[in-house]
Design a protein around this motif. Structure first.
Motif, PDB file in Angstrom:
ATOM      1  N   TYR A  27      30.653  10.648  18.796  1.00  0.00           N
ATOM      2  CA  TYR A  27      29.890  11.879  18.863  1.00  0.00           C
ATOM      3  C   TYR A  27      29.164  11.843  20.213  1.00  0.00           C
ATOM      4  CZ  TYR A  27      30.483  11.660  13.750  1.00  0.00           C
ATOM      5  OH  TYR A  27      30.982  11.549  12.481  1.00  0.00           O
ATOM      6  N   PHE A  35      26.903  13.639  23.425  1.00  0.00           N
ATOM      7  CA  PHE A  35      25.810  14.588  23.673  1.00  0.00           C
ATOM      8  C   PHE A  35      25.407  14.544  25.145  1.00  0.00           C
ATOM      9  CE2 PHE A  35      24.708  15.089  19.147  1.00  0.00           C
ATOM     10  CZ  PHE A  35      25.259  13.945  18.606  1.00  0.00           C
ATOM     11  N   TYR A  78      21.887  15.679  27.374  1.00  0.00           N
ATOM     12  CA  TYR A  78      20.501  16.128  27.341  1.00  0.00           C
ATOM     13  C   TYR A  78      20.005  16.272  28.769  1.00  0.00           C
ATOM     14  CZ  TYR A  78      20.442  14.632  22.430  1.00  0.00           C
ATOM     15  OH  TYR A  78      20.698  14.474  21.101  1.00  0.00           O
ATOM     16  N   LEU A 105      13.188  15.288  26.423  1.00  0.00           N
ATOM     17  CA  LEU A 105      14.598  15.634  26.618  1.00  0.00           C
ATOM     18  C   LEU A 105      14.939  16.887  25.815  1.00  0.00           C
ATOM     19  CD1 LEU A 105      14.420  12.466  27.184  1.00  0.00           C
ATOM     20  CD2 LEU A 105      16.864  12.456  26.684  1.00  0.00           C
ATOM     21  N   PHE A 128      18.276  19.178  24.412  1.00  0.00           N
ATOM     22  CA  PHE A 128      19.701  19.151  24.106  1.00  0.00           C
ATOM     23  C   PHE A 128      20.437  20.245  24.882  1.00  0.00           C
ATOM     24  CE2 PHE A 128      23.513  18.908  21.700  1.00  0.00           C
ATOM     25  CZ  PHE A 128      23.864  20.200  21.317  1.00  0.00           C
ATOM     26  N   LYS A 150      27.131  19.294  22.686  1.00  0.00           N
ATOM     27  CA  LYS A 150      27.666  18.127  22.002  1.00  0.00           C
ATOM     28  C   LYS A 150      29.139  18.319  21.676  1.00  0.00           C
ATOM     29  CE  LYS A 150      26.267  19.644  17.352  1.00  0.00           C
ATOM     30  NZ  LYS A 150      25.395  19.331  16.174  1.00  0.00           N
ATOM     31  N   ILE A 196      31.649  16.899  18.687  1.00  0.00           N
ATOM     32  CA  ILE A 196      31.775  16.146  17.434  1.00  0.00           C
ATOM     33  C   ILE A 196      33.252  16.054  17.049  1.00  0.00           C
ATOM     34  CG2 ILE A 196      31.093  15.991  15.009  1.00  0.00           C
ATOM     35  CD1 ILE A 196      28.791  15.665  17.057  1.00  0.00           C
ATOM     36  N   PHE A 227      21.041  13.073  30.852  1.00  0.00           N
ATOM     37  CA  PHE A 227      21.427  11.916  30.064  1.00  0.00           C
ATOM     38  C   PHE A 227      22.635  12.248  29.196  1.00  0.00           C
ATOM     39  CE2 PHE A 227      18.034   8.912  30.749  1.00  0.00           C
ATOM     40  CZ  PHE A 227      16.921   9.689  31.061  1.00  0.00           C
ATOM     41  N   LYS A 257      22.794   6.035  15.123  1.00  0.00           N
ATOM     42  CA  LYS A 257      22.086   5.524  16.302  1.00  0.00           C
ATOM     43  C   LYS A 257      22.717   6.067  17.573  1.00  0.00           C
ATOM     44  CE  LYS A 257      21.609   1.171  18.790  1.00  0.00           C
ATOM     45  NZ  LYS A 257      21.891  -0.268  18.715  1.00  0.00           N
ATOM     46  N   SER A 258      21.925   6.724  18.395  1.00  0.00           N
ATOM     47  CA  SER A 258      22.397   7.244  19.672  1.00  0.00           C
ATOM     48  C   SER A 258      22.059   6.275  20.787  1.00  0.00           C
ATOM     49  CB  SER A 258      21.755   8.597  19.972  1.00  0.00           C
ATOM     50  OG  SER A 258      22.287   9.614  19.166  1.00  0.00           O
ATOM     51  N   PHE A 278      21.921   5.920  24.874  1.00  0.00           N
ATOM     52  CA  PHE A 278      21.831   6.781  26.045  1.00  0.00           C
ATOM     53  C   PHE A 278      22.314   6.056  27.297  1.00  0.00           C
ATOM     54  CE2 PHE A 278      19.482  10.640  24.889  1.00  0.00           C
ATOM     55  CZ  PHE A 278      19.170  10.343  23.571  1.00  0.00           C
TER      56      PHE A 278
END
Lengths: 114, 115
Positions: free
Chosen positions: A32, A34, A36, A44, A46, A49, A51, A90, A101-102, A104
């Motif tokens: 996934y 993203f 930002y 930050l 958004f 994204k 998915i 980012f 958990k993302s 970066f």
């Protein structure tokens, strides 16, 4: 373990020119992805994204990104840069196997000059 | 109406002190996070809570203790502050279960300076 690489600390473009901010990733499971943006002294925000589905995703402020599974990349693009696009960008990745958990990337500073 | 709000925005304190940062979200999200952004702007996850339950606890000194009284609030308490704790701390929230695909909504950050 998952990771994100943003190979450029800084990207400089002239206003009106196209811009690209690069991102590659490594993750187990389905990624996934993203993007930002962070303006000075702000949180930050958004942008867009990926998915699943169409590899080309469109987001806020005219930005888009293309998911490329074979190159494990998710580069951010905009056809015509504005001075107001100048900010810190980012890229982030999570997956269906990591409890949300993302991770970066280190960020890329975009400067658009008039 | 602010979606994710943190207080205080700025915090200056002496080494060895204890301080807290509060976070509230009015988005109805199930999951909340604390991230730390250092002086080089690198962003690292610290903790995540889903419906008041701790689900992510990265390698963070146990001087840092998160507390979630309800799913709309996630506070961060730091004991015995050290110089290296100086950073900007961001609270964030997202929708859905822990394996969510939702984007993060960030607060404006709390800049902690330890002297």
């Amino acid at each position: 373990a998952q990771s994100v690489a943003q190979p450029e600390d800084q990207v400089n473009v002239a206003e009106g020119n196209p811009l690209t901010v690069k991102c590659t990733y490594s993750v187990s499971g389905n990624p996934y992805l993203f993007w930002y943006v962070q303006y000075p002294n702000r949180g930050l925000q958004f942008l867009l994204k990926y998915i699943t589905g169409d590899n080309l995703v469109k987001g806020s402020y005219g930005f888009e990104a293309e998911f490329n599974k074979s190159q494990t990349s998710f580069h951010l693009k905009k056809p015509s840069a504005l001075v107001s696009d100048s900010a810190l960008y980012f890229c982030a990745v999570s997956s269906n196997t990591n409890a949300g958990k993302s991770t970066f990337g280190d960020g890329t500073t975009l400067t658009v000059k008039p | 109406d602010t979606a994710v709000s943190q207080t205080p925005k700025y915090l200056v304190t002496q080494m060895g002190n204890d301080k807290s940062i509060k976070c509230e979200q009015n988005l109805g999200h199930d999951t909340m996070y604390w991230y730390k952004q250092d002086s080089k702007k690198f962003l690292k996850i610290m903790f995540s809570y889903n419906n008041k339950e701790l689900i992510i606890n990265e390698t963070v000194p146990n001087r840092f203790s998160p507390k979630s009284p309800d799913k709309a609030h996630l506070n961060l308490h730091i004991n015995s502050l050290e110089l290296g704790d100086s950073a900007v701390y961001f609270c964030a929230s997202s929708q859905g279960a822990p394996t969510n695909t939702g984007e993060l909504f960030f607060g404006e950050g709390s800049r902690l300076t330890v002297l």
